[in-house]
Design a protein around this motif. Sequence first.
Motif: not given
Length: 340
Positions: A90-97
Amino acid sequence: MAAPVPPSASTPIGPGAPASASWSVWSTTAQVVVTDPGQLDAARRIVANEIAAVDRAASRFRPDAEIMHLDAAGGAPQQVSELLAELIGVALDAARRTGGDVIPTLGGALADLGYDRDLSLLARNGPPVLTVRRPAPGWRRISLAGRTLTLPVDVQLDLGATAKAHTADRAAAQVAARLDTGVLVSLGGDIATAGQAPAGGWQVHVADQPGEPTCVVGLAAGTAVATSSTLGRRWQRGDRLLHHILDPRTCQPAPTVWRTVTVAASTCVAANTASTAAVVRGQAAPGWLGALGLPARLVDAHKEITMVAGWPSSPAPIRRLGQPGTALTAAPTRSEGTSR
């Protein structure tokens, strides 16, 4: 007994919440509200268990947490629990978004600035800390494939930017699925809902500290709202007043262009990711949020309010992100019959 409403909170209120329980956790307040009062005790247990599980997996403030033992691998691939893998994903997805505005690699920088323990145990005043303006370790260097994590040796994870909101989403979904009741879960103002809402939707009081601008909005079932603030989690080191939202480009607290940013979205983690990124983006935040179609309310350093993407200034509907239904509507502030 209900704990005091913390700063930077979006707080459920009003007669649309027939049964509610609150308690202190993570230096803030947890609250669960259910439409079926008979399910309140069970709902509270579910939420408390979800919080406890995330704390055991991902708290950098307890030495026995799983996340605190990741450096033992020395940069080699390692197996992590299903829950920690989910939280890191979830944290890595937030970084991408967010294009790298909200990242999980700021644990070391936060500790260097003095935020190395739970806020309730943190000395609010202390000696100066060395100011080193540097980019955060690159989040793209983290590899996660299923439960296999490869973490560079110079990276100390901090999942605080997403884990609390994701916990609210998880807990609300669990309560609705297991107890067949409408539910609202608030963790320090990160609010997730699931199941059927009360008539008229969930009423939410958006506020920060006493004297700050406030409003009341209605939140439809299955939607979420979150507030990020530069006012709540603060501490003094030398002559510097620091806060916990860091700019990854400098590893220093983001300039206080916005006192608070509140965002509505389809999930709590999406709302909180956007509100945190807005604090980091500063003056560019309204345009960015508007382009994403995320209803938002931003309060600047002078307490002037900017509303974007249909955040209600009058009782007019806001469409749910990506769906045609009403997600958020303005509601009159109530002077009686409310709880916070």
